[in-house]
Design a protein around this motif. Structure first.
Motif, PDB file in Angstrom:
ATOM      1  N   ASN A 169      -3.810   5.377  -2.582  1.00  0.00           N
ATOM      2  CA  ASN A 169      -4.486   4.406  -2.600  1.00  0.00           C
ATOM      3  C   ASN A 169      -5.976   4.850  -2.644  1.00  0.00           C
ATOM      4  N   SER A 213      -2.399  -1.912  -4.056  1.00  0.00           N
ATOM      5  CA  SER A 213      -3.210  -0.964  -4.607  1.00  0.00           C
ATOM      6  C   SER A 213      -2.689  -0.553  -5.908  1.00  0.00           C
ATOM      7  N   MET A 233       0.776  -1.115   0.005  1.00  0.00           N
ATOM      8  CA  MET A 233      -0.040  -0.037   0.079  1.00  0.00           C
ATOM      9  C   MET A 233       0.890   1.408   0.111  1.00  0.00           C
ATOM     10  N   ILE A 236      -7.918  -2.264  -5.548  1.00  0.00           N
ATOM     11  CA  ILE A 236      -7.021  -2.563  -4.520  1.00  0.00           C
ATOM     12  C   ILE A 236      -7.525  -4.113  -4.505  1.00  0.00           C
ATOM     13  N   SER A 246       1.732   1.255   4.193  1.00  0.00           N
ATOM     14  CA  SER A 246       1.714  -0.162   4.178  1.00  0.00           C
ATOM     15  C   SER A 246       1.721  -0.405   5.772  1.00  0.00           C
ATOM     16  N   TYR A 296     -10.082   1.880   0.968  1.00  0.00           N
ATOM     17  CA  TYR A 296      -9.425   1.807   2.131  1.00  0.00           C
ATOM     18  C   TYR A 296     -10.213   1.775   3.347  1.00  0.00           C
TER      19      TYR A 296
END
Length: 305
Positions: free
Chosen positions: A285, A257, A240, A263, A244, A290
């Motif tokens: 992202n 992503s 990510m 994603i 991350s 998310y």
């Protein structure tokens, strides 16, 4: 497993967050995405499918291609060769940063940043550039179980025209022996792989493939269990971008992503997850994706930690 009605409620609950994001605009074509699009798809290891929102909307895979092409490169070259030239450590820097190439003897920190992924693209076997990319495309068709995948020519050309920073990284690595073949050929494969068009459903199928340690839903083992675990580990630590670590704390599942808004995620041994929402946060992202994954992880107690 969450049913489609609950997924729909999660879409509604997190859709407003998309308004605070921004679609990628540095590659021609990506800026045309509708930031209101938002979809999710889950497929469990009994092949039960739950979807909601714009889960069939096609978008370009972008950086989600990075763990996928890494699998093929490992099949072609072996793990030891790959990681003699590319590291396994998170950078804490943006995915397109060039600054650590010079300070780390030109060895990219991991395969999930642009420099590492370009180096991986240079390692794909084949007689011509076209043959190499076709092997990449065929591999992704196999693990997504979608024989109709193709790449977006307009996005590919936009990637190629605007990819000067990626080109600089590639020539830097060529100078220091990380890339051994033709630089422009490696870049061409990289730009095309990022331009492959997928849906959230396709990502969920790929996630299920990894959740089942490299076995398709029809029982074919494509990669070794060890390679599947390696890929998932890199997704947790580097998938990510430079968010991350926070994602691992808040969501706690392997994910990758892409700035196209997708994603790819999974719960090991249980399900594959695909999310699409082109409105991005400051790190690249999907902002709605998310938030949805964070809420879903809490509902299902998905965290692997």
């Amino acid at each position: 497993m969450i049913d489609s009605d609950i997924l729909y409620q999660l879409i509604l609950a997190n859709k407003d967050k998309c308004k605070g994001g921004k679609v990628a605009d540095y590659i021609p074509g990506l800026k045309n995405a509708n930031k209101e699009n938002f979809g999710v798809c889950l497929i469990d290891n009994n092949n039960k499918v739950s979807c909601a929102g714009d889960y069939e909307k096609k978008f370009t895979i972008q950086s989600i291609s990075k763990p996928l092409i890494l699998m093929l490169a490992i099949l072609d070259n072996g793990e030891d060769y790959i990681f003699s030239k590319i590291g396994m450590e998170p950078t804490g820097d943006p995915f397109n940063s060039i600054k650590k190439l010079e300070t780390s003897l030109s060895k990219p920190f991991n395969p999930m940043i642009n420099a590492g992924a370009i180096a991986v693209s240079s390692m794909i076997k084949g007689s011509t550039s076209e043959n190499k990319f076709n092997r990449v495309l065929d591999f992704i068709k196999k693990i997504s179980e979608n024989p109709n995948l193709d790449y977006d020519e307009d996005i590919y050309m936009g990637e190629k025209i605007t990819g000067n920073k990626n080109r600089a990284m590639a020539y830097f690595m060529k100078n220091d022996g990380i890339i051994e073949g033709d630089v422009e050929e490696a870049l061409d494969i990289y730009f095309k792989q990022c331009s492959i068009r997928v849906s959230a459903f396709d990502l969920a199928k790929i996630g299920l493939f990894l959740a089942n340690n490299g076995v398709t839903s029809y029982g074919e083992r494509v990669i070794t269990e060890h390679t599947a675990k390696l890929i998932k580990s890199l997704m947790v630590t580097c998938g990510m971008y430079d968010g991350s670590g926070e994602f691992a704390v808040r969501v706690g599942i392997p994910a990758k992503s892409g700035v196209g808004g997708g994603i790819l995620s999974l719960v090991p041994g249980k399900m594959g997850i695909g999310v699409y929402g082109p409105a991005l946060d400051s790190k690249g992202n999907s902002i709605g994706g998310y938030a949805l994954l964070e809420e879903m992880s809490k509902i299902l107690s998905c965290s692997i930690f």
